[in-house]
Design a protein around this motif. Structure first.
Motif, PDB file in Angstrom:
ATOM      1  N   ALA A 174      29.534   5.935  56.973  1.00  0.00           N
ATOM      2  CA  ALA A 174      30.727   5.617  57.782  1.00  0.00           C
ATOM      3  C   ALA A 174      31.030   4.119  57.785  1.00  0.00           C
ATOM      4  CB  ALA A 174      30.519   6.112  59.199  1.00  0.00           C
ATOM      5  N   TYR A 175      32.317   3.786  57.918  1.00  0.00           N
ATOM      6  CA  TYR A 175      32.750   2.385  57.968  1.00  0.00           C
ATOM      7  C   TYR A 175      33.193   2.100  59.395  1.00  0.00           C
ATOM      8  CZ  TYR A 175      35.099  -1.941  56.658  1.00  0.00           C
ATOM      9  OH  TYR A 175      35.478  -3.249  56.551  1.00  0.00           O
ATOM     10  N   GLU A 176      32.515   1.216  60.060  1.00  0.00           N
ATOM     11  CA  GLU A 176      32.761   0.920  61.475  1.00  0.00           C
ATOM     12  C   GLU A 176      32.883   2.214  62.281  1.00  0.00           C
ATOM     13  OE1 GLU A 176      36.020  -1.884  61.498  1.00  0.00           O
ATOM     14  OE2 GLU A 176      34.765  -3.441  60.608  1.00  0.00           O
ATOM     15  N   GLY A 177      31.984   3.152  62.015  1.00  0.00           N
ATOM     16  CA  GLY A 177      31.915   4.401  62.769  1.00  0.00           C
ATOM     17  C   GLY A 177      32.951   5.441  62.360  1.00  0.00           C
ATOM     18  N   LYS A 178      33.801   5.122  61.385  1.00  0.00           N
ATOM     19  CA  LYS A 178      34.829   6.090  60.961  1.00  0.00           C
ATOM     20  C   LYS A 178      34.518   6.644  59.568  1.00  0.00           C
ATOM     21  CE  LYS A 178      38.489   3.578  63.365  1.00  0.00           C
ATOM     22  NZ  LYS A 178      39.840   3.022  63.200  1.00  0.00           N
ATOM     23  N   HIS A 179      35.041   7.847  59.294  1.00  0.00           N
ATOM     24  CA  HIS A 179      34.801   8.497  58.004  1.00  0.00           C
ATOM     25  C   HIS A 179      35.801   7.976  56.976  1.00  0.00           C
ATOM     26  CE1 HIS A 179      32.994  11.668  60.811  1.00  0.00           C
ATOM     27  NE2 HIS A 179      32.054  10.865  60.359  1.00  0.00           N
ATOM     28  N   GLN A 180      35.568   6.749  56.568  1.00  0.00           N
ATOM     29  CA  GLN A 180      36.500   6.086  55.655  1.00  0.00           C
ATOM     30  C   GLN A 180      35.718   5.455  54.513  1.00  0.00           C
ATOM     31  OE1 GLN A 180      38.454   3.571  58.589  1.00  0.00           O
ATOM     32  NE2 GLN A 180      39.969   5.180  58.998  1.00  0.00           N
ATOM     33  N   LEU A 181      36.360   5.308  53.351  1.00  0.00           N
ATOM     34  CA  LEU A 181      35.695   4.681  52.205  1.00  0.00           C
ATOM     35  C   LEU A 181      36.475   3.446  51.785  1.00  0.00           C
ATOM     36  CD1 LEU A 181      33.722   4.433  49.890  1.00  0.00           C
ATOM     37  CD2 LEU A 181      35.012   6.161  48.644  1.00  0.00           C
ATOM     38  N   LEU A 182      35.963   2.295  52.173  1.00  0.00           N
ATOM     39  CA  LEU A 182      36.670   1.037  51.894  1.00  0.00           C
ATOM     40  C   LEU A 182      35.932   0.159  50.898  1.00  0.00           C
ATOM     41  CD1 LEU A 182      37.851   0.169  55.495  1.00  0.00           C
ATOM     42  CD2 LEU A 182      39.038   1.436  53.728  1.00  0.00           C
ATOM     43  N   SER A 183      34.604   0.289  50.851  1.00  0.00           N
ATOM     44  CA  SER A 183      33.827  -0.610  50.003  1.00  0.00           C
ATOM     45  C   SER A 183      32.566   0.102  49.525  1.00  0.00           C
ATOM     46  CB  SER A 183      33.437  -1.842  50.837  1.00  0.00           C
ATOM     47  OG  SER A 183      32.370  -2.525  50.229  1.00  0.00           O
ATOM     48  N   VAL A 184      32.071  -0.300  48.346  1.00  0.00           N
ATOM     49  CA  VAL A 184      30.802   0.267  47.878  1.00  0.00           C
ATOM     50  C   VAL A 184      29.633  -0.214  48.733  1.00  0.00           C
ATOM     51  CG1 VAL A 184      31.513   0.602  45.476  1.00  0.00           C
ATOM     52  CG2 VAL A 184      30.471  -1.576  46.159  1.00  0.00           C
ATOM     53  N   ASP A 185      29.855  -1.240  49.552  1.00  0.00           N
ATOM     54  CA  ASP A 185      28.785  -1.726  50.437  1.00  0.00           C
ATOM     55  C   ASP A 185      28.327  -0.637  51.413  1.00  0.00           C
ATOM     56  OD1 ASP A 185      29.102  -4.128  49.210  1.00  0.00           O
ATOM     57  OD2 ASP A 185      30.269  -5.049  50.812  1.00  0.00           O
TER      58      ASP A 185
END
Ligand code: ASP
Ligand code: CP
Length: 430
Positions: A84-95
């Protein structure tokens, strides 16, 4: 076995981190027999693996998993929560990925292969709608994300370019994102500004996928690139740990290489050669991030020097649309990756990749077409992998990955055996 024998065996080799040769020896079978078990079901050469082998492999993999569980902190919970990205189910970065989570995603991508190959259909996303928002040119990312969503039973609404969106009337990213969230269940966004997709993501709680944010990142491309490297290496009997990867071209503005080098850095003991014309070198902060894992990173502007002994050549296009005063038009001729150079510098096992599009205009000197009927050129297999990997991304972000296996039905139409007129089956290819 609840998954196909091909998915089962590929997953086992990945988990055990063994080449085909070593894996065959470990389970006491001939390499040739293993190759036939790894072929897609329905292909002429494919054979069924004996039950006793399946039980033995399961036992070895379970033992390995137990060892891992005790030696590191156990991974638990759904994959979408772990990435998760900042607690959301989103894909923004390979990090957002670790080696374990990326390989878990690839296990799901393997399960999608029969759908991607048009042997099976699934309706696990029936009723769901994807919003594809592309404010920059795209063929592969836009269409393959759309096709991946449709092949899981969903539907797609598209908007392309600023001209045909109300952003042309001055609407903000916040308003656009919030409004779209009322209409669709997930969004894929490509935008020319670095960081813009994260801004869209902050304005919504639905899954957002970064389809390329300026010179920032292109995470789904890097995931399909890594999936391609692992698949090709498996066919060639190689491991990624310890491999030599040459990244060539516009490393300054190329977002695919920014994401890819960070993702590859999750593996062990790699050698990277970064081959860029003067002024288009890889940004310092990315070098720093990849370098933290103790890989060897060499930079050069000599193609011949940099390609020597490479296992993977990853060529890129000049990102002229992002230039801020740079003078370079295309690459000079001595910067072109072509057959003579690949023959001279690399062995028969090298794979040549490119995220595409390659610039075929005169004077651009992008990846040459003279490798087109050379099996080392993996660019179309790479582009094809966009479908299973993007299906896996949606299945994970929308939390349906466990439903896929039991949702598969046979297709009702018959697609051609080879989708391209120049395609051929290379020995051992799966
Ligand atoms: N298609 C890739 C991207 O959008 C690479 C390129 O355009 O050269 O980043
Ligand atoms: N590789 C890639 O992102 O292609 P498109 O720009 O055509 O989407």
């Amino acid at each position: 076995m609840s998954v196909s024998q091909q998915v089962f065996l590929r997953d086992a080799m990945r988990r055990l981190n063994l080449t085909r040769d070593v894996f065959a020896a470990r389970i006491g079978v001939k390499r040739r027999a293993l190759d036939t078990w790894l072929l897609p079901e329905g292909s002429q050469e494919s054979r069924t693996m004996p039950d006793v082998v399946a039980r033995f492999v399961t036992e070895i993999v379970e033992n390995e998993a137990l060892l891992k569980k005790y030696s590191q902190s156990a991974q638990s919970g759904p994959l979408r929560d772990r990435i998760a990205y900042e607690g959301k189910h989103q894909l923004l970065s390979v990090d957002q990925f670790s080696r374990e989570s990326v390989e878990e995603l690839f296990r799901i991508a393997d399960q999608m292969q029969p759908i991607a190959r048009r042997q099976k259909v699934s309706r696990v996303l029936e009723g769901a709608v994807l919003g594809n928002l592309f404010f920059e040119a795209s063929t592969r990312t836009r269409v393959s994300f759309g096709a991946a969503f449709c092949r899981l039973g969903g539907s797609v609404c598209d908007t392309t370019g600023f001209t045909f969106s109300s952003m042309a009337k001055g609407e903000s990213i916040y308003d656009t994102s919030r409004v779209m969230s009322g209409y669709v269940d997930a969004m894929v966004i490509r935008h020319p500004e670095q960081g813009s997709v994260a801004e869209f993501a902050r304005a919504t709680n639905i899954p957002v996928v970064n389809g390329g944010d300026g010179a920032g990142e292109h995470p789904s491309q890097a995931l399909l690139d890594l999936y391609t490297i692992l698949t090709e290496f498996s066919r060639l009997g190689k491991l990624l740990d310890g491999a030599h990867i040459a990244l060539v071209g516009d490393l300054k503005y190329g977002r695919t290489v920014h994401s890819l080098i960070k993702l590859l850095a999750l593996y062990r003991g790699l050698k990277f050669t970064l081959i860029a014309p003067k002024g288009l070198e890889m940004p310092e902060e990315i070098l720093h991030q990849a370098g933290r894992h103790g890989h060897v990173i060499e930079q050069t502007s000599s193609l011949e020097e940099g390609l020597k002994g490479a296992d993977v050549i990853y060529a890129t296009r000049v990102q002229k649309e992002r230039f801020a005063g740079e003078e370079i038009e295309g690459y000079s001729a001595d910067f072109q990756v072509n057959k003579a150079l690949v023959d001279k510098c690399c062995g028969p096992d090298v794979i040549v990749m490119h995220p595409l599009p390659r610039d075929s205009r005169e004077g651009s000197h992008d990846l040459s077409v003279d490798l087109n009927d050379d099996s080392r050129l993996a660019i179309f297999r790479q582009a094809d992998n966009g479908i299973p990997v993007r299906m896996a991304i949606f299945a994970v972000l929308l939390g349906v990955e466990r439903l896929v296996q039991h949702s598969l039905r046979d297709v009702t139409w018959s697609p051609p055996s080879y989708i391209g007129p120049d395609d051929a089956i290379f020995p051992g290819m799966e």
